[in-house]
Design an enzyme around this catalytic site. Structure first.
Site, mmCIF file in Angstrom:
data_model
loop_
_atom_site.group_PDB
_atom_site.id
_atom_site.type_symbol
_atom_site.label_atom_id
_atom_site.label_comp_id
_atom_site.label_asym_id
_atom_site.label_seq_id
_atom_site.Cartn_x
_atom_site.Cartn_y
_atom_site.Cartn_z
ATOM 1 N N TYR A 4 -13.029 6.518 -14.178
ATOM 2 C CA TYR A 4 -13.075 5.206 -13.332
ATOM 3 C C TYR A 4 -13.760 4.122 -13.991
ATOM 4 O O TYR A 4 -13.082 2.901 -14.202
ATOM 5 C CB TYR A 4 -13.896 5.430 -12.042
ATOM 6 C CG TYR A 4 -13.946 4.424 -10.785
ATOM 7 C CD1 TYR A 4 -12.715 4.335 -10.121
ATOM 8 C CD2 TYR A 4 -14.936 3.679 -10.705
ATOM 9 C CE1 TYR A 4 -12.732 3.195 -9.149
ATOM 10 C CE2 TYR A 4 -14.973 2.737 -9.722
ATOM 11 C CZ TYR A 4 -14.043 2.539 -8.994
ATOM 12 O OH TYR A 4 -13.971 1.269 -8.030
ATOM 13 N N GLY A 5 -14.892 4.468 -14.606
ATOM 14 C CA GLY A 5 -15.503 3.132 -15.293
ATOM 15 C C GLY A 5 -14.589 2.768 -16.285
ATOM 16 O O GLY A 5 -14.773 1.431 -16.847
ATOM 17 N N ARG A 46 -13.446 3.393 2.988
ATOM 18 C CA ARG A 46 -13.227 5.092 2.766
ATOM 19 C C ARG A 46 -13.851 5.605 1.489
ATOM 20 O O ARG A 46 -14.071 6.676 1.323
ATOM 21 C CB ARG A 46 -12.104 5.703 3.074
ATOM 22 C CG ARG A 46 -10.718 5.225 2.019
ATOM 23 C CD ARG A 46 -9.494 5.559 2.310
ATOM 24 N NE ARG A 46 -8.569 5.514 1.269
ATOM 25 C CZ ARG A 46 -7.348 5.846 1.193
ATOM 26 N NH1 ARG A 46 -6.785 6.666 2.286
ATOM 27 N NH2 ARG A 46 -6.687 5.585 0.040
ATOM 28 N N SER A 84 4.187 2.409 -5.202
ATOM 29 C CA SER A 84 3.036 2.587 -6.035
ATOM 30 C C SER A 84 2.922 1.021 -6.957
ATOM 31 O O SER A 84 4.052 0.705 -7.408
ATOM 32 C CB SER A 84 3.314 3.501 -6.834
ATOM 33 O OG SER A 84 2.103 3.670 -7.579
ATOM 34 N N ASP A 112 0.797 -1.177 0.091
ATOM 35 C CA ASP A 112 0.083 0.115 -0.012
ATOM 36 C C ASP A 112 0.907 1.133 0.084
ATOM 37 O O ASP A 112 2.011 1.476 0.687
ATOM 38 C CB ASP A 112 -0.808 0.112 1.252
ATOM 39 C CG ASP A 112 -2.215 0.846 0.932
ATOM 40 O OD1 ASP A 112 -3.489 0.300 0.759
ATOM 41 O OD2 ASP A 112 -1.942 2.109 0.860
ATOM 42 N N LYS A 130 -12.085 0.510 -14.975
ATOM 43 C CA LYS A 130 -12.586 -0.601 -14.431
ATOM 44 C C LYS A 130 -13.034 -1.792 -15.551
ATOM 45 O O LYS A 130 -12.715 -3.192 -15.306
ATOM 46 C CB LYS A 130 -13.628 -0.393 -13.320
ATOM 47 C CG LYS A 130 -13.055 0.182 -12.178
ATOM 48 C CD LYS A 130 -11.912 -0.390 -11.484
ATOM 49 C CE LYS A 130 -11.836 -0.429 -10.156
ATOM 50 N NZ LYS A 130 -10.654 -1.066 -9.452
ATOM 51 N N SER A 136 -15.348 -3.056 -11.447
ATOM 52 C CA SER A 136 -16.649 -2.393 -10.532
ATOM 53 C C SER A 136 -17.814 -2.383 -11.521
ATOM 54 O O SER A 136 -17.796 -2.378 -12.608
ATOM 55 C CB SER A 136 -15.957 -1.014 -10.406
ATOM 56 O OG SER A 136 -17.200 -0.109 -9.924
HETATM 57 P P1 NAI Z 1 -9.518 1.944 -0.192
HETATM 58 O O1 NAI Z 1 -9.546 3.639 -0.487
HETATM 59 O O2 NAI Z 1 -9.975 1.652 1.255
HETATM 60 O O3 NAI Z 1 -8.563 1.005 -0.636
HETATM 61 C C1 NAI Z 1 -7.589 1.403 -1.673
HETATM 62 C C2 NAI Z 1 -6.277 1.116 -1.371
HETATM 63 O O4 NAI Z 1 -5.352 1.065 -2.451
HETATM 64 C C3 NAI Z 1 -5.781 2.267 -0.322
HETATM 65 O O5 NAI Z 1 -5.622 1.790 0.694
HETATM 66 C C4 NAI Z 1 -5.012 2.917 -1.011
HETATM 67 O O6 NAI Z 1 -3.755 3.660 -0.224
HETATM 68 C C5 NAI Z 1 -4.374 2.084 -2.016
HETATM 69 N N1 NAI Z 1 -3.726 2.723 -3.293
HETATM 70 C C6 NAI Z 1 -4.129 3.767 -3.925
HETATM 71 N N2 NAI Z 1 -3.336 4.190 -4.977
HETATM 72 C C7 NAI Z 1 -2.058 2.946 -4.769
HETATM 73 C C8 NAI Z 1 -0.904 2.847 -5.588
HETATM 74 N N3 NAI Z 1 -0.738 3.683 -6.653
HETATM 75 N N4 NAI Z 1 -0.205 2.036 -5.204
HETATM 76 C C9 NAI Z 1 -0.318 1.316 -4.091
HETATM 77 N N5 NAI Z 1 -1.478 1.543 -3.351
HETATM 78 C C10 NAI Z 1 -2.458 2.227 -3.785
HETATM 79 O O7 NAI Z 1 -10.953 1.499 -1.387
HETATM 80 P P2 NAI Z 1 -11.583 0.040 -1.226
HETATM 81 O O8 NAI Z 1 -12.874 0.184 -1.482
HETATM 82 O O9 NAI Z 1 -11.110 -0.862 -0.365
HETATM 83 O O10 NAI Z 1 -11.195 -0.235 -2.875
HETATM 84 C C11 NAI Z 1 -10.451 -1.510 -3.207
HETATM 85 C C12 NAI Z 1 -10.696 -1.911 -4.866
HETATM 86 O O11 NAI Z 1 -11.959 -2.204 -4.939
HETATM 87 C C13 NAI Z 1 -10.461 -0.510 -5.686
HETATM 88 O O12 NAI Z 1 -9.590 -1.039 -6.679
HETATM 89 C C14 NAI Z 1 -11.592 -0.059 -6.192
HETATM 90 O O13 NAI Z 1 -11.938 0.628 -7.250
HETATM 91 C C15 NAI Z 1 -12.508 -1.098 -5.862
HETATM 92 N N6 NAI Z 1 -13.937 -1.218 -5.806
HETATM 93 C C16 NAI Z 1 -14.299 -0.663 -4.576
HETATM 94 C C17 NAI Z 1 -15.856 -0.626 -4.185
HETATM 95 C C18 NAI Z 1 -16.336 -0.437 -3.229
HETATM 96 O O14 NAI Z 1 -17.700 -0.589 -2.931
HETATM 97 N N7 NAI Z 1 -15.524 -0.163 -2.015
HETATM 98 C C19 NAI Z 1 -16.751 -0.736 -5.610
HETATM 99 C C20 NAI Z 1 -16.170 -1.170 -6.874
HETATM 100 C C21 NAI Z 1 -14.755 -1.409 -6.708
#
Ligand code: NAI
Length: 303
Positions: free
Chosen positions: A164-165, A199, A75, A40, A168, A151
């Site tokens: 984003y769409g 978040r 990253s 992360d 994804k 997504s």
């Molecule tokens: P989140 O924001 O809690 O987690 C995403 C994590 O990715 C964060 O901890 C962030 O620091 C990390 N991150 C961001 N850019 C980065 C990079 N360049 N290198 C390494 N780490 C990086 O969000 P969440 O909801 O847990 O999302 C996880 C995945 O699920 C994402 O790909 C999101 O697009 C996808 N998603 C989530 C949905 C939801 O309902 N929560 C819906 C659809 C898709």
């Protein structure tokens, strides 16, 4: 009884595992015996800044519970470094869960290049970089499992999420081709479209529902898709709130015009309702199946 799913001899990379869904996946893999690379960058929801604490906290949680994990704060756009850390620390990589993500929501008329590019870079280029670096090892050992995080915003569209769409659903395109290229070496690729209270979705989902959409409810599918038991590839699964379903393309039976005689826009208009009629729809599973109706139409009118 169903056989236990274990990862004792396996190394799993979970990107973006410092919080939200990725954290839940990392903890679940560790519980199933995997050695986990918890990646992360630790930036903001919009992809700004960086911090090493998010990944390390999850590693600490895993270790306290008796598991094995290492933190990585690169990253995903430097994916080769993450894979290198897996090799340096554990000597192998078996599973890549591409989960890292950010949001830069804007309606299209307000979209600028920076918002478009950053979302593309983290979701698509990042997933490419990590997976590409791992791919060499997966091929050499003739074993691998890769999961991409798509997504419903990509599958169905969502107001204000053109960047984003695009990213994804792009990952599902990547899934489909890698499934074909990986199969011979027992590298299986699947995509999930999750919903979870994190978040990223805080403030977007009503609070009572948000509470119920625990990230841990997504992880059992991810762990199963990453297991040796799972033999499916190229799939797309919607998952969240304790529910899992599979998504596939559907196409209408279509209408064939005479390609030699030619046809006009008015002919298309005359057949419009039949073109969009999904009665007895087909579900092409690959390119050959997809092109079959078109080839049949050519043959029907051939000399
Ligand atoms: P989140 O924001 O809690 O987690 C995403 C994590 O990715 C964060 O901890 C962030 O620091 C990390 N991150 C961001 N850019 C980065 C990079 N360049 N290198 C390494 N780490 C990086 O969000 P969440 O909801 O847990 O999302 C996880 C995945 O699920 C994402 O790909 C999101 O697009 C996808 N998603 C989530 C949905 C939801 O309902 N929560 C819906 C659809 C898709």
């Amino acid at each position: 009884m169903t056989e236990a799913i274990r990862f004792e001899d396996k190394v799993v990379i979970v990107t973006g595992a410092g919080g939200g869904l990725g954290r839940a996946h990392a903890l679940a893999f560790a519980r199933h015996g995997a050695r986990v690379v918890v990646n992360d960058l630790g930036g903001s929801k919009a992809g700004e800044g960086a911090s090493g604490t998010a990944a390390q906290q999850v590693v600490d949680e895993i270790v306290q519970a008796g598991g094995t994990a290492v933190a990585n704060t690169d990253s995903v756009t430097d994916g080769e470094k993450i894979v290198q850390q897996a090799m340096d620390t554990f000597g192998r990589v078996d599973v890549v869960v591409n989960n890292a993500g950010i949001l830069r929501d804007k309606t299209f008329h307000k979209m600028d290049d920076a918002d478009w590019d950053l979302v593309y870079r983290v979701h698509v280029e990042g997933a490419y970089k990590v997976t590409r670096a791992a791919w060499t090892h997966l091929r050499e050992q003739a074993y691998g499992r890769v999961i991409f995080t798509a997504s419903t915003s990509g599958i169905y569209g969502n107001f204000g999420q053109s960047n984003y769409g695009m990213a994804k659903l792009g990952l599902y395109g990547l899934t489909r081709t890698l499934a074909l290229e990986g199969r011979k070496q027992n590298i299986l690729i699947n995509a999930i479209a999750p919903t979870g209270g994190t978040r990223m979705t805080e403030g977007l989902i009503p609070p009572q529902v948000f509470e119920q959409l625990k990230p841990e409810l997504v992880s059992p599918l991810v762990v199963y898709l990453a297991s040796a038991q799972c033999q499916d590839t190229g799939g797309l699964y919607e998952v969240g709130g304790g529910w899992i379903g599979k998504v596939r393309w559907e196409r209408s039976l279509g209408v064939g015009f005479d390609p030699r005689a030619g046809f006009e826009a008015e002919d298309v208009a005359a057949q419009w309702s039949r073109i969009g009629d999904f009665t007895d729809a087909a579900h092409p599973a690959d390119n050959i199946e997809a092109l079959r109706e078109m080839m049949a139409n050519l043959q029907k009118y051939a000399g």
